[in-house]
Motif scaffolding. Structure first.
Motif, PDB file in Angstrom:
ATOM      1  N   ILE A 248       4.119  -2.649  -8.599  1.00  0.00           N
ATOM      2  CA  ILE A 248       5.441  -1.532  -8.834  1.00  0.00           C
ATOM      3  C   ILE A 248       6.479  -2.779  -8.290  1.00  0.00           C
ATOM      4  CG2 ILE A 248       6.829   0.067  -7.772  1.00  0.00           C
ATOM      5  CD1 ILE A 248       4.031   1.745  -7.712  1.00  0.00           C
ATOM      6  N   ALA A 249       6.145  -3.616  -7.200  1.00  0.00           N
ATOM      7  CA  ALA A 249       7.133  -4.553  -6.597  1.00  0.00           C
ATOM      8  C   ALA A 249       7.569  -5.540  -7.578  1.00  0.00           C
ATOM      9  CB  ALA A 249       6.641  -4.947  -5.287  1.00  0.00           C
ATOM     10  N   GLU A 250       6.501  -6.066  -8.398  1.00  0.00           N
ATOM     11  CA  GLU A 250       6.792  -7.293  -9.271  1.00  0.00           C
ATOM     12  C   GLU A 250       7.389  -6.678 -10.696  1.00  0.00           C
ATOM     13  OE1 GLU A 250       2.900  -8.739  -9.962  1.00  0.00           O
ATOM     14  OE2 GLU A 250       2.954  -9.933  -8.059  1.00  0.00           O
TER      15      GLU A 250
ATOM     16  N   VAL B   8       1.279  -1.285  -4.929  1.00  0.00           N
ATOM     17  CA  VAL B   8       2.521  -1.535  -4.320  1.00  0.00           C
ATOM     18  C   VAL B   8       2.663  -3.042  -5.031  1.00  0.00           C
ATOM     19  CG1 VAL B   8       3.567  -2.571  -2.064  1.00  0.00           C
ATOM     20  CG2 VAL B   8       2.493  -0.441  -2.181  1.00  0.00           C
ATOM     21  N   LYS B   9       1.841  -3.872  -5.151  1.00  0.00           N
ATOM     22  CA  LYS B   9       2.232  -5.094  -5.828  1.00  0.00           C
ATOM     23  C   LYS B   9       2.732  -4.934  -7.156  1.00  0.00           C
ATOM     24  CE  LYS B   9      -0.194  -9.827  -6.531  1.00  0.00           C
ATOM     25  NZ  LYS B   9       0.374  -9.946  -7.827  1.00  0.00           N
TER      26      LYS B   9
ATOM     27  N   ARG C  12       7.644  -0.911 -14.779  1.00  0.00           N
ATOM     28  CA  ARG C  12       7.755   0.377 -13.426  1.00  0.00           C
ATOM     29  C   ARG C  12       6.871   1.412 -14.048  1.00  0.00           C
ATOM     30  NH1 ARG C  12      10.387  -1.566  -9.162  1.00  0.00           N
ATOM     31  NH2 ARG C  12      10.380   0.599  -8.134  1.00  0.00           N
TER      32      ARG C  12
ATOM     33  N   ASP D  90       3.839   4.745  -2.445  1.00  0.00           N
ATOM     34  CA  ASP D  90       3.733   3.254  -2.962  1.00  0.00           C
ATOM     35  C   ASP D  90       4.949   2.943  -3.731  1.00  0.00           C
ATOM     36  OD1 ASP D  90       1.231   3.328  -1.886  1.00  0.00           O
ATOM     37  OD2 ASP D  90      -0.090   3.429  -3.567  1.00  0.00           O
TER      38      ASP D  90
ATOM     39  N   THR E 159       7.460   2.370  -1.245  1.00  0.00           N
ATOM     40  CA  THR E 159       7.054   0.593  -0.518  1.00  0.00           C
ATOM     41  C   THR E 159       7.466  -0.477  -1.564  1.00  0.00           C
ATOM     42  OG1 THR E 159       5.413   1.837   0.827  1.00  0.00           O
ATOM     43  CG2 THR E 159       5.575  -0.493   0.554  1.00  0.00           C
ATOM     44  N   GLY E 160       6.995  -0.201  -2.922  1.00  0.00           N
ATOM     45  CA  GLY E 160       7.153  -1.476  -3.819  1.00  0.00           C
ATOM     46  C   GLY E 160       8.585  -1.513  -4.147  1.00  0.00           C
ATOM     47  N   SER E 161       9.387  -0.463  -4.011  1.00  0.00           N
ATOM     48  CA  SER E 161      10.902  -0.556  -4.424  1.00  0.00           C
ATOM     49  C   SER E 161      11.885  -0.950  -3.024  1.00  0.00           C
ATOM     50  CB  SER E 161      11.436   0.694  -4.741  1.00  0.00           C
ATOM     51  OG  SER E 161      10.699   1.098  -5.842  1.00  0.00           O
ATOM     52  N   GLN E 162      11.040  -1.198  -2.115  1.00  0.00           N
ATOM     53  CA  GLN E 162      11.694  -1.804  -0.702  1.00  0.00           C
ATOM     54  C   GLN E 162      12.386  -0.513   0.026  1.00  0.00           C
ATOM     55  OE1 GLN E 162      13.230  -5.497  -0.724  1.00  0.00           O
ATOM     56  NE2 GLN E 162      11.460  -6.565  -1.624  1.00  0.00           N
TER      57      GLN E 162
END
Length: 191
Positions: free
Chosen positions: A103-105, A100-101, A112, A177, A180-183
């Motif tokens: 993908i979010a970053e 998740v971290k 991605r 994930d 979640t990582g993409s909010q």
């Protein structure tokens, strides 16, 4: 004030003379409207809590149904074998946090895709190793524990079923994930 990569690019364009300062201001990433981010977080939190409540209710319903339909020794065997998967959750949680971290970053599509591929690789490897451990330890556990002879074969099949579900199920976690990582917390809670 300009922020992030877009801001740096717009600032460099102004300095190099290829963009007027007014254009640089228009190139600035849009800020969310006041309260929009807070509403997103509130709705996401409520959706995740509803998802957890539904999961707990479903688990209690399944346990109640099994407890009423299985004999005491069958239900005890089920509980013992199901406890093997609890250890897998620790491994899954550590991979999930890193995935998740990452993908979010990731800000660009290539980054991605790399984060997704890496997470899928780790989930697959962890799933295969966990499935092997469940099969091995479950087989030994079925032999060591005083399971009635009539349940021995079913218990062994259950161990292999748990191992198979773990091997297939763990890599599929990467899709949640990504959400979640993409909010996209509501979609992740529904998944």
């Amino acid at each position: 004030m300009l922020r992030g990569r877009e801001g740096a690019q717009a600032g460099a364009a102004v300095i190099l003379g290829s963009m007027e300062p007014e254009e640089a201001v228009r190139a600035r990433p849009a800020r969310p409207a006041s309260g929009e981010h807070e509403r997103h977080l509130a709705v996401s939190t409520v959706a995740q809590q509803i998802s957890m409540v539904i999961g707990v209710v479903m688990m209690l319903a399944a346990i109640t149904i099994l407890a009423r339909r299985l004999s005491l020794s069958e239900f005890g065997t089920y509980g013992l074998l199901l406890s093997l998967t609890t250890y897998v959750l620790f491994v899954q949680a550590s991979v999930e946090t890193a995935a998740v971290k990452a993908i979010a970053e990731a800000r660009e599509e290539r980054s991605r895709n790399e984060a997704f591929s890496t997470a899928l690789l780790f989930y697959t490897a962890a799933g295969i190793v966990a499935a092997g451990l469940i099969a091995a330890f479950g087989t030994v556990l079925v032999s060591l524990v005083n399971i009635p002879a009539g349940l021995h074969h079913e218990a062994q099949l259950s161990v292999f079923a748990l191992a198979g579900i773990t091997a297939v199920g763990m890599p599929s976690e990467v899709f949640q994930d990504v959400l979640t990582g993409s909010q996209h917390f509501v979609a992740a809670a529904a998944a």
